[in-house]
Design an enzyme around this catalytic site. Structure first.
Site, PDB file in Angstrom:
ATOM      1  NE  ARG A 181      -3.832  -2.216   0.065  1.00 18.71           N
ATOM      2  CZ  ARG A 181      -3.632  -3.372  -0.558  1.00 18.71           C
ATOM      3  NH1 ARG A 181      -2.532  -3.568  -1.274  1.00 18.71           N
ATOM      4  NH2 ARG A 181      -4.517  -4.344  -0.490  1.00 18.71           N
ATOM      5  CB  SER A 230      -9.653  -0.861   3.531  1.00 18.16           C
ATOM      6  OG  SER A 230     -10.184  -2.052   2.992  1.00 18.16           O
ATOM      7  CD  GLU A 300      -5.942   0.451   2.461  1.00 18.41           C
ATOM      8  OE1 GLU A 300      -6.509   0.179   1.392  1.00 18.41           O
ATOM      9  OE2 GLU A 300      -5.566  -0.423   3.274  1.00 18.41           O
TER      10      GLU A 300
END
Length: 321
Positions: A181, A230, A300
């Site tokens: 990520r 998320s 995130e």
């Protein structure tokens, strides 16, 4: 005079040849999927790559620049965003081109889901995971978006970008510096397109994989809510939702913000949440998870902009740092 109007006046005649659209004091709540947040001083939507480069060349170096996509994982604070927010238009940056039997090029304003559909039509495998990611290619490149066991870095060949001075660059996969990520590519770079490599696959097989992705999303994720996807990254050796659940935060509400009862790593705006409510809820969850499991969950969702006076949210609510 508002901040946005003042900034546009400061630019003056320098913008005469710029073909894109300017919106002073743009309401970011109209852009983000959370439907919350303060205004951007000035929103600029360039007509194409040349227009973007030309604008950046005339923009004073002291004016902050931020790039946003379709706003799917963006939380804007109530005080708004200073400087210029650049949002790439679908007309100028929304094309998908099939380059070969296994390769395609996509503009960074293209929704991930449309890249998956284009790959299906061309019989190119390896892009089914994009069918379930509610974002655009620019964000996928920046955060190495992934799902269903596949990440963006596995498909990227090269990325075309424009820097703060208006100079165009091409970065290789290695130069993007991918990790979970994350990309270590310079923050100032504005990605405008990318080439991707897949593999030949029977369209029926691709379609089955995409249907599986869609079924999973509809079954376990609150996709019809005002959400940012998320909320937290998965910590090493665990899943974010498991830690949130263990800390007793499933369904937790603060103001109009709630951790989804359906999938507790999804934060939702139940209708009246402010940017403050959403961020305070997120930090409350981080605080409780740290207290319960000793894990410091990482956001995130990208949080941007300024807090309003007396509406500041400290990390972990200031209790553990």
């Amino acid at each position: 005079m508002t901040k946005g109007t003042a900034l546009l006046e400061r630019l003056g005649g320098a913008v005469a040849d710029i073909r894109g659209r300017f919106t002073p004091d743009a309401p970011m709540e109209a852009i983000t999927w959370f439907r919350a947040g303060g205004p951007a001083d000035l929103l600029f939507q360039p007509a194409d790559e040349d227009d973007l480069a030309a604008f950046l060349k005339i923009l004073p170096a002291d004016v902050p620049v931020m790039v946003v996509g379709i706003g799917s994982n963006l939380l804007v604070r109530e005080g708004g965003i200073r400087g210029v927010v650049i949002r790439l238009s679908a007309k100028g940056f929304g094309a998908v081109e099939i380059l070969s039997e296994t390769r395609l090029r996509a503009g960074t304003a293209v929704p991930d889901k449309r890249v998956a559909a284009a790959a299906l039509d061309a019989g190119i495998g390896g892009f089914h995971f994009y069918h379930g990611i509610p974002g655009a290619i620019g964000g996928a490149l920046r955060m190495n978006a992934g799902a269903n066991g596949v990440e963006t870095r596995e498909r990227v060949v090269s990325v075309r970008a424009v820097d703060r001075s208006g100079t165009v660059h091409t970065l290789t996969n290695e130069e993007m510096g991918y990790a979970y990520r994350h990309s270590s590519a310079a923050k100032e770079l504005i990605f405008v397109s990318a080439e991707f490599e897949g593999y030949r696959e029977d369209p029926a097989v691709i379609r089955a994989a995409m249907d599986e992705v869609q079924n999973h999303r509809e079954t376990v994720q609150p996709i019809r809510e005002k959400t940012g996807g998320s909320t937290f990254k998965n910590p090493e050796g665990s899943s974010a939702w498991k830690e949130v659940d263990k800390a007793g935060c499933r369904g937790l509400m603060i103001g109009g913000a709630q951790m989804s009862p359906m999938h507790c790593n999804f934060m939702i705006n139940t209708g009246s949440a402010t940017g403050y409510d959403l961020e305070y809820l997120g930090e409350t969850v981080r605080s409780r998870v740290l207290e319960t499991s000793g894990i410091k969950l990482e956001w995130e969702i990208k949080r941007v902009g300024e807090f309003k006076p007396e509406r500041t949210v400290q990390e972990f609510l200031g209790q553990f740092i």
